[in-house]
Motif scaffolding. Structure first.
Motif, PDB file in Angstrom:
ATOM      1  N   GLU A  12       0.952  -1.032   0.003  1.00 57.26           N
ATOM      2  CA  GLU A  12       0.000   0.097  -0.045  1.00 57.26           C
ATOM      3  C   GLU A  12       1.112   1.299  -0.002  1.00 57.26           C
ATOM      4  N   GLY A  15       2.452   1.770  -3.157  1.00 54.48           N
ATOM      5  CA  GLY A  15       1.726   2.012  -4.382  1.00 54.48           C
ATOM      6  C   GLY A  15       1.445   3.632  -4.270  1.00 54.48           C
ATOM      7  N   TRP A  16       1.362   4.285  -2.913  1.00 58.25           N
ATOM      8  CA  TRP A  16       0.962   5.680  -2.647  1.00 58.25           C
ATOM      9  C   TRP A  16       2.465   6.593  -3.118  1.00 58.25           C
ATOM     10  N   LEU A  18       4.392   5.415  -5.494  1.00 54.35           N
ATOM     11  CA  LEU A  18       4.670   5.471  -6.841  1.00 54.35           C
ATOM     12  C   LEU A  18       3.540   6.725  -7.631  1.00 54.35           C
ATOM     13  N   TYR A  19       2.534   6.494  -6.851  1.00 53.28           N
ATOM     14  CA  TYR A  19       1.425   7.794  -7.166  1.00 53.28           C
ATOM     15  C   TYR A  19       1.916   9.034  -6.993  1.00 53.28           C
ATOM     16  N   ILE A  20       2.420   9.358  -6.160  1.00 54.93           N
ATOM     17  CA  ILE A  20       3.181  10.671  -5.758  1.00 54.93           C
ATOM     18  C   ILE A  20       4.138  10.950  -6.786  1.00 54.93           C
ATOM     19  N   ILE A  22       4.806   9.674  -9.607  1.00 55.37           N
ATOM     20  CA  ILE A  22       3.927  10.087 -10.974  1.00 55.37           C
ATOM     21  C   ILE A  22       3.384  11.463 -10.897  1.00 55.37           C
ATOM     22  N   ILE A  23       2.680  11.786 -10.129  1.00 57.76           N
ATOM     23  CA  ILE A  23       2.040  13.244 -10.119  1.00 57.76           C
ATOM     24  C   ILE A  23       3.284  14.382 -10.136  1.00 57.76           C
TER      25      ILE A  23
END
Length: 184
Positions: A12, A15-16, A18-20, A22-23
């Motif tokens: 989890e 995933g967060w 990686l998301y940050i 990418i942003i």
């Protein structure tokens, strides 16, 4: 059981992260290559733009098309770091520009379609004599001509194509004036 919970939490968290990431990368790419926010300071573009207006600058268009007469552009002021000017293109590459009796002439012809100038110019500055633009040069003026440091001023001069950051695209603040910037 604890080991599965630990893996689930790490997954989890990964995933967060990686998301940050990418942003952050997308934000960097958009700011660098697509658009940038800028704020108008001063009255040199009145009545088109006012002091305090916040704009989005389109940095992408000029990668695919040439700037046109009357585009409102953003470029760096060469004598002060992190300072950008906003002006309107009046002279295009290969043209000869001159200001005579307060009016702009392009290749010896009065620029009669120039509806943006708020007033007759008091000072022609460097444009008192004809200025021949090279194939990569532009002549810019502020819409509030008597209160503008623009291509008539030696500290600004003519602009090279490589110095044009982009075209003023949308006013995002104040909200009551929200909308696309007029170019023609």
């Amino acid at each position: 059981m604890a080991r599965q919970e630990e893996k689930s939490i790490l997954r989890e968290l990964g995933g967060w992260l990686l998301y940050i990431l990418i942003i952050i990368v997308l934000t960097y790419l958009i700011i660098t290559f697509v658009g940038q926010r800028t704020r108008v300071s001063g009255s040199s573009m009145e009545t088109t733009l006012s002091d305090g207006d916040n704009l989005i600058v389109d940095k992408l268009s000029y990668r695919f098309q040439e700037p046109k007469r009357y585009d409102v552009i953003v470029f760096p002021y060469q004598h002060e770091e992190n300072t950008f000017y906003i002006k309107r293109i009046v002279g295009l590459p290969g043209e000869t520009i001159q200001v005579v009796d307060g009016y702009t002439y392009v290749n010896g012809e009065l620029l009669s379609s120039d509806v943006y100038g708020a007033e007759v110019m008091n000072s022609p500055g460097m444009a008192a004599e004809p200025i021949e633009l090279a194939q990569d040069e532009y002549f810019v003026l502020g819409d509030n001509r008597n209160h503008s440091s623009d291509s008539r001023d030696p500290s600004v001069g003519v602009l090279k194509r490589e110095n044009l950051i982009g075209k003023a695209w949308v006013r995002i603040y104040p909200f009551d004036r929200l909308g696309v910037i007029r170019h023609e």
